[in-house]
Design a protein around this motif. Structure first.
Motif, PDB file in Angstrom:
ATOM      1  N   TYR A 140       0.807  -1.214   0.000  1.00  0.00           N
ATOM      2  CA  TYR A 140       0.000   0.000   0.000  1.00  0.00           C
ATOM      3  C   TYR A 140       0.841   1.267   0.000  1.00  0.00           C
ATOM      4  N   ASP A 149     -10.961  -8.045   2.506  1.00  0.00           N
ATOM      5  CA  ASP A 149     -11.588  -7.529   3.721  1.00  0.00           C
ATOM      6  C   ASP A 149     -11.976  -6.064   3.514  1.00  0.00           C
ATOM      7  N   ALA A 150     -12.568  -5.465   4.544  1.00  0.00           N
ATOM      8  CA  ALA A 150     -13.099  -4.108   4.407  1.00  0.00           C
ATOM      9  C   ALA A 150     -12.004  -3.096   4.071  1.00  0.00           C
ATOM     10  N   TRP A 151     -10.838  -3.217   4.722  1.00  0.00           N
ATOM     11  CA  TRP A 151      -9.751  -2.274   4.481  1.00  0.00           C
ATOM     12  C   TRP A 151      -9.225  -2.392   3.055  1.00  0.00           C
ATOM     13  N   ASP A 152      -8.987  -3.645   2.610  1.00  0.00           N
ATOM     14  CA  ASP A 152      -8.477  -3.849   1.258  1.00  0.00           C
ATOM     15  C   ASP A 152      -9.473  -3.330   0.219  1.00  0.00           C
ATOM     16  N   THR A 180     -11.729  -0.988   0.557  1.00  0.00           N
ATOM     17  CA  THR A 180     -11.757   0.477   0.585  1.00  0.00           C
ATOM     18  C   THR A 180     -10.551   1.062  -0.132  1.00  0.00           C
ATOM     19  N   PHE A 181      -9.372   0.539   0.202  1.00  0.00           N
ATOM     20  CA  PHE A 181      -8.156   1.080  -0.407  1.00  0.00           C
ATOM     21  C   PHE A 181      -8.152   0.859  -1.917  1.00  0.00           C
TER      22      PHE A 181
END
Length: 480
Positions: free
Chosen positions: A225, A295-298, A300-301
């Motif tokens: 990231y 997952d939610a973070w991946d 979103t990013f």
């Protein structure tokens, strides 16, 4: 015996021819900046087509077919990122160097290049040369009539703007290179190879081109990231435009002193970036081929990364062909808008969208004028914005119909790649590499028109138009 006089006559003819060409170029730089700009880009494309056609430019040592060489030259000079060949495997180190140089030259902009060449020819930065350079920051300058100096950059600041263009390009790409180099090494790239890949990625990010120098593209860095964030920052800085960078450099954080152009560019760019990411999350969170397994973070990013790249960046972690059709439509809309004026991005530009949105809002509220941040936007700016959208939509429609007819490919794939070419984005469903030569030429022309700009093209064609000294009676047709 006659050799001396003949050689002398030939020498005089060559000198007269050179003087004639010099005078014609000097006249063109002062009388028609728009046509000179188009000539500059056509000349660069021709030169790079020849370079790509050389056997030394191909990895196998063979001459690249003309259609592929021309398309790559157009894509490079127009900082698009589409390709009919595997950019990593097909080209030799010489070919990659040509690409690196080409994207940096093309990123400077049509009229900026014209102003620099005009400066070389004219030996000074006079009024006409300043108008050529200023035309890059304000397309209205390529038309006749008065121009409000407060709209973007004043003529007295053009020299500073050209310095900003050069210095910001070198500085930003250097900083991006320094940030990317350790990240590439941590990802397992050989340190010597990273010495080449880091500046290459930096150039492709800031110029919003999107070519990659390695096998697999960004897929090996899908979880890095930091590297992806650096690329997003590079794309953002390249897409906001040199006039905005110039304003930020002069005014720093004194927002009230920012020009209206800078405010509209920053605000609209941010809104589209956030809105695009949100829409991609809603449309793709259940797609196992894209974001469904993250997952939610991946999720979103990656949605923010995709939103940034559809604005003109051209980098992709997930295969574009795996997205839902609805996401491709949203991506096409974001690509069509593009980035800021006088930037390395393409599209109709965010300020065009902002002006039209403000005009619609003012009409809905019954206002007599279009206003924003305490400033009134004149009607000529609104007309140009409407013309840019109309011409852009026409170019995309004609190109899509023509390529779909030639290739018989699904129209949704054709539309996505055509808009990607017109907006100089570089994302593809995989269609571009399979197109027959006639369709390749059509898409190359679409990229050229998208990069040069509909306003510049229209001004170049209409440069010989005559002024009308009378007005006709008014009659109002029914609209709507």
């Amino acid at each position: 015996m006659a050799t001396g006089p003949v050689a002398s006559r030939v020498g005089r003819i060559l000198v007269r021819s050179a003087v004639t060409i010099y005078d014609e170029l000097r006249s063109l730089t002062t009388s028609s900046p728009a046509r000179f700009a188009v000539l500059v880009f056509v000349t660069l494309i021709g030169l790079f087509t020849v370079l790509y056609s050389l056997p030394i430019a191909a990895a196998d040592g063979r001459r690249t077919p003309f259609a592929d060489a021309l398309f790559t030259a157009v894509s490079t000079i127009c900082v698009t990122g589409l390709s009919t060949v595997d950019m990593n495997a097909h080209w030799s180190p010489f070919g990659h160097v040509v690409t690196y140089i080409g994207v940096n030259v093309g990123a400077l902009g049509v009229l900026t290049l014209a102003s620099i060449l005009g400066l070389v020819i004219s030996k000074r930065l006079g009024l006409r040369a300043k108008l050529i350079a200023a035309g890059e920051t304000n397309p209205l300058r390529v038309h006749g009539g008065p121009v409000n100096e407060g709209q973007t950059v004043r003529l007295g600041e053009v020299g500073q703007l050209l310095a900003t263009v050069a210095l910001s390009t070198l500085t930003i790409e250097a900083i991006l290179t320094v940030l990317l180099y350790p990240s590439l090494i941590w990802a397992g790239v050989d340190p010597l190879v990273a010495l080449w890949e880091a500046p290459y990625y930096a150039a492709m990010a800031f110029t919003n081109t999107g070519f990659v120098p390695n096998d697999g593209g960004l897929v090996p860095f899908a979880d890095d990231y930091f590297l992806l964030s650096v690329l997003m920052v590079g794309v953002f800085l390249g897409s906001i435009g040199f006039p905005v960078i110039f304003t930020l450099w002069r005014q720093r954080w004194h927002v009230k002193r920012w020009s209206l152009h800078a405010k509209l560019t920053i605000i609209t760019t941010t809104l589209l970036f956030v809105a695009g990411a949100g829409i991609f999350v809603l449309l793709e969170f259940d797609n196992p081929a894209t974001f469904g397994g993250m997952d939610a973070w991946d999720t979103t990013f990656q949605s923010f990364f995709l939103s940034a790249m559809t604005r003109s960046g051209g980098f992709a972690v997930v295969d574009i062909d795996d997205f839902h059709g609805s996401s491709l439509v949203v991506g096409s809309m974001l690509m069509f808008v593009g980035g800021g004026s006088a930037s390395t991005a393409g599209g109709i530009k965010v300020t065009t969208l902002a002006v039209l949105a403000l005009a619609v809002w003012s009409e809905a509220k019954g206002k007599q004028s279009v206003e924003a941040f305490g400033r009134r936007i004149p009607s000529d700016v609104q007309r140009v914005a409407l013309s840019v959208v109309a011409w852009g939509a026409t170019i995309v429609a004609v190109s899509t119909i023509t390529i779909a007819q030639i290739s018989r490919a699904p129209v949704e794939d054709v539309l996505f790649d055509v808009i990607s070419g017109f907006a100089t984005v570089g994302l593809s469903t995989g269609l571009t590499e399979t197109l027959p030569d006639p369709a390749v030429y059509v898409l190359a022309a679409t990229m050229f028109m998208g990069r040069v700009g509909t306003v510049t093209l229209a001004a170049a064609v209409a440069a010989t138009s005559r002024s009308q000294l009378y007005s006709l009676p008014v009659e109002r047709p029914i609209v709507g």
